[in-house]
Enzyme design. Structure first.
Site, PDB file in Angstrom:
ATOM      1  N   HIS A  58     142.477   1.703  33.647  1.00 11.76           N
ATOM      2  CA  HIS A  58     141.019   1.705  33.640  1.00 11.76           C
ATOM      3  C   HIS A  58     140.556   1.496  35.077  1.00 11.76           C
ATOM      4  O   HIS A  58     141.073   0.630  35.786  1.00 11.76           O
ATOM      5  CB  HIS A  58     140.497   0.586  32.738  1.00 11.76           C
ATOM      6  CG  HIS A  58     139.027   0.372  32.852  1.00 11.76           C
ATOM      7  ND1 HIS A  58     138.126   1.411  32.791  1.00 11.76           N
ATOM      8  CD2 HIS A  58     138.292  -0.751  33.033  1.00 11.76           C
ATOM      9  CE1 HIS A  58     136.906   0.937  32.927  1.00 11.76           C
ATOM     10  NE2 HIS A  58     136.977  -0.378  33.086  1.00 11.76           N
ATOM     11  N   ASN A 118     133.163   2.706  37.956  1.00  9.02           N
ATOM     12  CA  ASN A 118     133.645   2.336  36.629  1.00  9.02           C
ATOM     13  C   ASN A 118     132.859   3.138  35.586  1.00  9.02           C
ATOM     14  O   ASN A 118     131.659   2.931  35.419  1.00  9.02           O
ATOM     15  CB  ASN A 118     133.439   0.824  36.423  1.00  9.02           C
ATOM     16  CG  ASN A 118     133.942   0.329  35.082  1.00  9.02           C
ATOM     17  OD1 ASN A 118     134.221   1.114  34.179  1.00  9.02           O
ATOM     18  ND2 ASN A 118     134.045  -0.985  34.950  1.00  9.02           N
ATOM     19  N   CYS A 161     134.989  -0.894  27.746  1.00  8.46           N
ATOM     20  CA  CYS A 161     135.872  -0.251  28.739  1.00  8.46           C
ATOM     21  C   CYS A 161     137.272   0.006  28.181  1.00  8.46           C
ATOM     22  O   CYS A 161     138.013   0.832  28.708  1.00  8.46           O
ATOM     23  CB  CYS A 161     135.956  -1.088  30.009  1.00  8.46           C
ATOM     24  SG  CYS A 161     134.382  -1.253  30.850  1.00  8.46           S
TER      25      CYS A 161
HETATM   26  N1  ACO Z   1     126.552  -6.620  47.836  1.00  4.97           N
HETATM   27  C1  ACO Z   1     126.607  -7.728  48.602  1.00  4.97           C
HETATM   28  N2  ACO Z   1     126.868  -8.944  48.106  1.00  4.97           N
HETATM   29  C2  ACO Z   1     127.105  -9.039  46.783  1.00  4.97           C
HETATM   30  C3  ACO Z   1     127.064  -7.934  45.927  1.00  4.97           C
HETATM   31  C4  ACO Z   1     126.767  -6.689  46.510  1.00  4.97           C
HETATM   32  N3  ACO Z   1     126.714  -5.544  45.789  1.00  4.97           N
HETATM   33  N4  ACO Z   1     127.332  -8.346  44.677  1.00  4.97           N
HETATM   34  C5  ACO Z   1     127.541  -9.666  44.734  1.00  4.97           C
HETATM   35  N5  ACO Z   1     127.382 -10.083  46.002  1.00  4.97           N
HETATM   36  C6  ACO Z   1     127.499 -11.432  46.544  1.00  4.97           C
HETATM   37  C7  ACO Z   1     127.342 -12.482  45.496  1.00  4.97           C
HETATM   38  O1  ACO Z   1     125.971 -12.712  45.247  1.00  4.97           O
HETATM   39  C8  ACO Z   1     128.011 -13.667  46.149  1.00  4.97           C
HETATM   40  O2  ACO Z   1     127.103 -14.256  47.042  1.00  4.97           O
HETATM   41  P1  ACO Z   1     127.036 -15.859  47.186  1.00  4.97           P
HETATM   42  O3  ACO Z   1     128.417 -16.265  47.639  1.00  4.97           O
HETATM   43  O4  ACO Z   1     125.973 -16.039  48.188  1.00  4.97           O
HETATM   44  O5  ACO Z   1     126.700 -16.366  45.805  1.00  4.97           O
HETATM   45  C9  ACO Z   1     129.120 -13.012  46.985  1.00  4.97           C
HETATM   46  O6  ACO Z   1     128.792 -11.619  47.058  1.00  4.97           O
HETATM   47  C10 ACO Z   1     130.474 -13.155  46.382  1.00  4.97           C
HETATM   48  O7  ACO Z   1     130.379 -12.837  45.028  1.00  4.97           O
HETATM   49  P2  ACO Z   1     131.611 -12.897  44.109  1.00  4.97           P
HETATM   50  O8  ACO Z   1     131.195 -12.652  42.708  1.00  4.97           O
HETATM   51  O9  ACO Z   1     132.399 -14.115  44.444  1.00  4.97           O
HETATM   52  O10 ACO Z   1     132.439 -11.638  44.671  1.00  4.97           O
HETATM   53  P3  ACO Z   1     133.798 -11.129  44.176  1.00  4.97           P
HETATM   54  O11 ACO Z   1     134.752 -11.065  45.273  1.00  4.97           O
HETATM   55  O12 ACO Z   1     134.227 -11.800  42.903  1.00  4.97           O
HETATM   56  O13 ACO Z   1     133.445  -9.617  43.800  1.00  4.97           O
HETATM   57  C11 ACO Z   1     132.977  -8.285  41.866  1.00  4.97           C
HETATM   58  C12 ACO Z   1     132.461  -9.344  42.833  1.00  4.97           C
HETATM   59  C13 ACO Z   1     133.236  -7.018  42.662  1.00  4.97           C
HETATM   60  C14 ACO Z   1     131.929  -8.010  40.791  1.00  4.97           C
HETATM   61  C15 ACO Z   1     134.284  -8.771  41.242  1.00  4.97           C
HETATM   62  O14 ACO Z   1     134.116 -10.069  40.724  1.00  4.97           O
HETATM   63  C16 ACO Z   1     134.771  -7.880  40.167  1.00  4.97           C
HETATM   64  O15 ACO Z   1     135.132  -6.735  40.398  1.00  4.97           O
HETATM   65  N6  ACO Z   1     134.876  -8.377  38.935  1.00  4.97           N
HETATM   66  C17 ACO Z   1     135.358  -7.596  37.853  1.00  4.97           C
HETATM   67  C18 ACO Z   1     134.201  -7.067  37.185  1.00  4.97           C
HETATM   68  C19 ACO Z   1     134.360  -5.673  36.690  1.00  4.97           C
HETATM   69  O16 ACO Z   1     135.020  -4.823  37.237  1.00  4.97           O
HETATM   70  N7  ACO Z   1     133.690  -5.452  35.582  1.00  4.97           N
HETATM   71  C20 ACO Z   1     133.621  -4.169  35.014  1.00  4.97           C
HETATM   72  C21 ACO Z   1     133.529  -4.251  33.561  1.00  4.97           C
HETATM   73  S1  ACO Z   1     134.955  -4.930  32.884  1.00  4.97           S
HETATM   74  C22 ACO Z   1     136.121  -4.024  33.410  1.00  4.97           C
HETATM   75  O17 ACO Z   1     135.936  -2.828  33.439  1.00  4.97           O
HETATM   76  C23 ACO Z   1     137.367  -4.630  33.847  1.00  4.97           C
END
Ligand code: ACO
Length: 323
Positions: free
Chosen positions: A250, A280, A114
């Protein structure tokens, strides 16, 4: 006189198919509301069957050449930032070079996931200020839809496909932050964090593999490292957050984008945001946002822009440039 790498043209391409969040509700335990609230993403573009990263890159490159009023033969060097090249080799860049009819010069890929566009932009700047090339095209192009595990709701809702291209050319500056062009950059990587964001396939497995991510961990690193690297790049340019006209970040997650802007003390009115429409798109997200931001009338000549990105590796960095 100081040689500067100055923006001459910009363009982008998005595959025709738009996939709204609601489509995931049919196959996954997720909702449009969850995806919007946690990420800011509303829809993404998905490449057609057989449509490849180099196809997207060629379309973006042609748009940038038209914008610049140049032909492919006017370009000395072509860099494609991608983690989803059509083949293991040749590079996506040499495939794009051939299809554009660029018979001279040289072309190569940069792979920093990324953060790829930021790394490629720094390379293009180095080629121009060293006198090795006069005009460089930098493309970010990705088909991350091909790396998705479509049964994994925690990753497949986040990504999309697209491409953006920027043409830089040598210009004369005075050596001050008032110059147009790339003013400073700041790059980092730390391979110890490989496991929090990676693809579990490649030459070593004989499969393409799927993207695997520990979302919370990546989020934590992103918020911390992006503001730091943006500040470092601004420092090197002799500037501060108050000088910034546009952060072009990004586009991974609206919460990461706004937390970074807040740490930089730049209001959201001065951030180009496209994540709602593109998801993304990895290395393509910054050039896409630059092109869309210019087309919207947000980015104008003379504006001071900070781009910042983080991705698998981990690799991260920022570039400060005056449009
Ligand atoms: N729909 C519904 N529920 C979901 C989904 C979904 N699509 N995805 C995950 N969940 C659930 C999880 O299973 C979890 O359930 P649980 O509590 O029963 O275990 C719950 O939602 C909470 O999950 P978290 O991971 O705590 O949610 P969070 O608020 O951290 O959001 C996310 C998740 C959106 C992936 C976030 O962590 C994020 O954006 N991280 C950055 C990752 C990213 O952007 N990566 C891209 C590549 S690197 C970059 O470009 C920066």
């Amino acid at each position: 006189m100081t040689l500067r790498a100055v923006v001459r043209g910009v363009g982008h391409y998005l595959p025709a198919r738009v996939m709204p969040n609601a489509e995931f509700e049919a196959t996954l335990d997720t909702t449009d509301d969850w995806i919007r609230a946690r990420t800011g993403i509303e829809r993404r573009h998905i490449a057609a069957e057989g449509e490849t990263t180099s196809d997207l890159a060629v379309a973006a490159a042609e748009a940038a050449l038209t914008d610049a009023g140049l032909r492919a033969t006017d370009i000395d060097a072509l860099i494609v930032a991608t983690s989803t090249a059509d083949f293991t080799f040749p590079s996506a860049a040499t495939m794009v070079q051939a299809r554009l009819g660029m018979t001279g010069g040289f072309a190569f890929d940069v792979q920093a996931v990324c953060a790829g566009f930021v790394f490629a932009l720094a390379q293009a700047n180095a080629l121009i200020v060293s006198g090795a090339a006069r005009r460089v095209m930098v493309i970010g192009s990705e088909t991350f839809s091909r790396l998705m595990d479509w049964t994994d709701r925690s990753t497949c809702v986040l990504f999309g496909d697209g491409a953006g291209a920027l043409i830089l050319e040598a210009g004369e500056g005075s050596g001050t932050p008032a110059d147009r062009g790339v003013l400073a950059f700041d790059l980092h990587s730390d391979g110890r964090f490989k496991d929090i964001l990676h693809v579990d396939g490649g030459v070593s497995t004989g499969t393409t593999g799927h993207l695997r991510m520990q979302g919370k961990e990546v989020f934590r690193h992103a918020v911390e490292k992006l503001a730091e690297t943006a500040h470092a790049a601004l420092d090197k340019a002799g500037l501060s957050g108050a000088d910034v006209d546009w952060i072009v970040p990004h586009q991974a997650n609206l919460r990461i984008i706004s937390a970074t802007a807040q740490r930089m003390q730049v209001p959201m009115e001065r951030v180009v945001v496209t994540v709602q429409d593109h998801g993304n798109t990895s290395a393509a997200s910054i050039p896409l946002a630059l092109s869309v931001g210019r087309d919207r009338g947000q980015i104008r000549p003379g504006d001071l822009i900070v781009t910042e990105a983080i991705g698998g590796g981990l690799a991260w960095g920022a570039v400060v440039l005056r449009w």
